[in-house]
Design a protein around this motif. Structure first.
Motif, PDB file in Angstrom:
ATOM      1  N   VAL A 111       6.883 -15.762   2.202  1.00 40.56           N
ATOM      2  CA  VAL A 111       6.398 -14.503   1.635  1.00 40.56           C
ATOM      3  C   VAL A 111       5.948 -14.720   0.186  1.00 40.56           C
ATOM      4  O   VAL A 111       4.869 -14.256  -0.221  1.00 40.56           O
ATOM      5  N   LEU A 112       6.754 -15.439  -0.602  1.00 39.12           N
ATOM      6  CA  LEU A 112       6.405 -15.715  -1.992  1.00 39.12           C
ATOM      7  C   LEU A 112       5.114 -16.534  -2.080  1.00 39.12           C
ATOM      8  O   LEU A 112       4.271 -16.285  -2.948  1.00 39.12           O
ATOM      9  N   ARG A 113       4.973 -17.503  -1.160  1.00 41.28           N
ATOM     10  CA  ARG A 113       3.754 -18.326  -1.147  1.00 41.28           C
ATOM     11  C   ARG A 113       2.527 -17.479  -0.859  1.00 41.28           C
ATOM     12  O   ARG A 113       1.484 -17.627  -1.506  1.00 41.28           O
TER      13      ARG A 113
ATOM     14  N   SER B 142       0.821  -1.216   0.000  1.00 42.70           N
ATOM     15  CA  SER B 142       0.000   0.000   0.000  1.00 42.70           C
ATOM     16  C   SER B 142       0.852   1.261   0.000  1.00 42.70           C
ATOM     17  O   SER B 142       0.485   2.280  -0.594  1.00 42.70           O
ATOM     18  N   THR B 143       1.990   1.194   0.659  1.00 45.36           N
ATOM     19  CA  THR B 143       2.883   2.358   0.711  1.00 45.36           C
ATOM     20  C   THR B 143       3.957   2.305  -0.370  1.00 45.36           C
ATOM     21  O   THR B 143       4.674   3.279  -0.589  1.00 45.36           O
ATOM     22  N   ASN B 144       4.052   1.153  -1.048  1.00 46.25           N
ATOM     23  CA  ASN B 144       5.017   0.993  -2.146  1.00 46.25           C
ATOM     24  C   ASN B 144       4.294   0.289  -3.298  1.00 46.25           C
ATOM     25  O   ASN B 144       4.551  -0.887  -3.610  1.00 46.25           O
ATOM     26  N   PRO B 145       3.367   0.997  -3.967  1.00 48.14           N
ATOM     27  CA  PRO B 145       2.469   0.366  -4.935  1.00 48.14           C
ATOM     28  C   PRO B 145       3.098  -0.106  -6.236  1.00 48.14           C
ATOM     29  O   PRO B 145       2.381  -0.547  -7.123  1.00 48.14           O
ATOM     30  N   ALA B 146       4.380  -0.027  -6.398  1.00 46.85           N
ATOM     31  CA  ALA B 146       5.018  -0.576  -7.598  1.00 46.85           C
ATOM     32  C   ALA B 146       6.175  -1.482  -7.197  1.00 46.85           C
ATOM     33  O   ALA B 146       7.168  -1.613  -7.905  1.00 46.85           O
ATOM     34  N   ALA B 147       6.028  -2.117  -6.045  1.00 49.39           N
ATOM     35  CA  ALA B 147       7.115  -2.933  -5.501  1.00 49.39           C
ATOM     36  C   ALA B 147       7.277  -4.236  -6.272  1.00 49.39           C
ATOM     37  O   ALA B 147       6.299  -4.882  -6.650  1.00 49.39           O
ATOM     38  N   GLN B 148       8.516  -4.605  -6.488  1.00 46.19           N
ATOM     39  CA  GLN B 148       8.807  -5.883  -7.104  1.00 46.19           C
ATOM     40  C   GLN B 148       9.031  -6.938  -6.010  1.00 46.19           C
ATOM     41  O   GLN B 148       9.169  -6.623  -4.835  1.00 46.19           O
ATOM     42  N   GLN B 149       9.058  -8.211  -6.438  1.00 45.33           N
ATOM     43  CA  GLN B 149       9.161  -9.306  -5.477  1.00 45.33           C
ATOM     44  C   GLN B 149      10.358  -9.153  -4.537  1.00 45.33           C
ATOM     45  O   GLN B 149      10.228  -9.318  -3.316  1.00 45.33           O
ATOM     46  N   LYS B 150      11.525  -8.832  -5.080  1.00 47.33           N
ATOM     47  CA  LYS B 150      12.722  -8.757  -4.255  1.00 47.33           C
ATOM     48  C   LYS B 150      12.604  -7.668  -3.195  1.00 47.33           C
ATOM     49  O   LYS B 150      13.013  -7.855  -2.043  1.00 47.33           O
ATOM     50  N   ALA B 151      11.996  -6.545  -3.589  1.00 44.38           N
ATOM     51  CA  ALA B 151      11.820  -5.452  -2.635  1.00 44.38           C
ATOM     52  C   ALA B 151      10.911  -5.893  -1.489  1.00 44.38           C
ATOM     53  O   ALA B 151      11.133  -5.558  -0.319  1.00 44.38           O
ATOM     54  N   ILE B 152       9.895  -6.681  -1.841  1.00 44.50           N
ATOM     55  CA  ILE B 152       8.946  -7.151  -0.814  1.00 44.50           C
ATOM     56  C   ILE B 152       9.605  -8.163   0.104  1.00 44.50           C
ATOM     57  O   ILE B 152       9.524  -8.061   1.332  1.00 44.50           O
TER      58      ILE B 152
END
Length: 325
Positions: A282-284, A261-271
């Motif tokens: 997290v990936l699951r 919600s605070t990073n609406p263009a986040a990629q998987q690695k960033a998450i």
């Protein structure tokens, strides 16, 4: 000569002789059973509750009971005042007959036969404790234990009575109920149902069962009401583990949503870098949340068109632009 039945005859016999329960799925009619526990674990209090609920035909630990009179033998009980308080608090009536007098172990069966002749409505007999009421030559000898208990088992079966004897457990914890009992495994092997009351180092009580018939009770927390002097079943160990796992999943999903919600263009690695949890978990959850529509994605995940995540409440046309990695 041994008599055999065909399967058809067995089916007919089973239909004519269905399993009857004194306490549904827990204590069978015409059976010998054990309630084991350490000193002051609460096994006697639990058996008094059983006696009163059966005498009234009320549920025991949420299981329906079949009403009948009860004989409660407790020759080891020193304090009649406390015993009276306990039964009165539980609401015992004339359906419970109590004996605190010494028991002649060698004439126990004959004496019980006389008692049920005078009181044919008896359906439950509690022996508190087994060692103080039954003649057993050597608790540690498997063969002798079987031999010593056989007359009591036959008495219960022939008279369609449910007999429950309280017994002590070893100091060491065991993975099985029968293994926790003091003495040989012969005691547990002849019991139709073996209940064990456990107390952990924090003082919490638990109940579990090993059963030949019915539903086995896994280790379940046992809550004691000091005002009513009754026990109630809490959560089982598996239910607690399931609730804990659900809480972890919900907490992880919340953290993912908050981050996206605070990073609406986040990629998987960033998450995965930002969330302090196992990367595979997290990936699951990212995949699960996307399939449920809790979050949305854009992009293919290929080079030059990375997969980005954004909140579900943002329309696809308003989604952040995919920027090449």
């Amino acid at each position: 000569m041994i008599k055999f039945m065909t399967i058809a005859e067995l089916n007919k016999y089973a239909d004519e002789n269905p399993t009857e329960w004194l306490v549904d799925q827990l204590l069978k009619e015409a059976s010998f059973n054990i309630c084991a526990g350490g000193p002051k674990s609460g096994k006697s209090s639990l058996m008094r509750q059983l006696a009163v609920t059966v005498s009234k035909g009320e549920p025991f630990l949420d299981n329906p009971t079949k009403q009948g009179d009860v004989l409660y033998l407790c020759p080891d009980e020193q304090d009649a005042t406390e015993l009276r308080r306990s039964f009165n608090q539980l609401g015992a009536g004339d359906g419970v007959l109590v004996s605190t007098f010494p028991v002649n172990r060698f004439s126990l069966i004959a004496d019980l036969k006389d008692a049920i002749l005078e009181r044919p409505e008896v359906s439950l007999i509690v022996l508190d404790t087994l060692e103080k009421t039954v003649s057993m030559e050597d608790l540690n000898d498997y063969t002798k234990t079987l031999s010593d208990l056989e007359p009591l088992v036959s008495f219960a079966t022939e008279n369609r009575l449910t007999v429950v004897g309280t017994h002590h457990t070893n100091k060491r914890q065991s993975t099985s109920v029968s293994g926790a009992m003091m003495g040989s495994n012969g005691i547990g092997s002849v019991a139709t149902t073996s209940l064990e009351v456990l107390v952990d180092p924090t003082g919490k009580r638990f109940l579990r069962s090993m059963q030949r018939y019915g539903r086995e009770l896994e280790r379940t927390e046992l809550h004691f009401d000091p005002f009513r002097l009754t026990f109630n079943l809490g959560q089982s160990e598996s239910a607690k583990s399931k609730d804990k796992a659900i809480f972890k999943v919900n907490d992880l999903q919340k953290r993912i949503v908050d981050f996206i919600s605070t990073n609406p263009a986040a990629q998987q690695k960033a998450i995965t870098d930002a969330i302090p949890a196992n990367k595979q978990h997290v990936l699951r959850e990212l995949k699960a949340m996307e399939s449920k529509g809790a979050i949305r994605t854009k992009g293919t995940g290929r080079r030059g068109n990375p997969l980005i995540y954004f909140p579900a409440d943002i329309p696809m046309e308003a989604a952040p632009r995919v920027i090449a990695a």
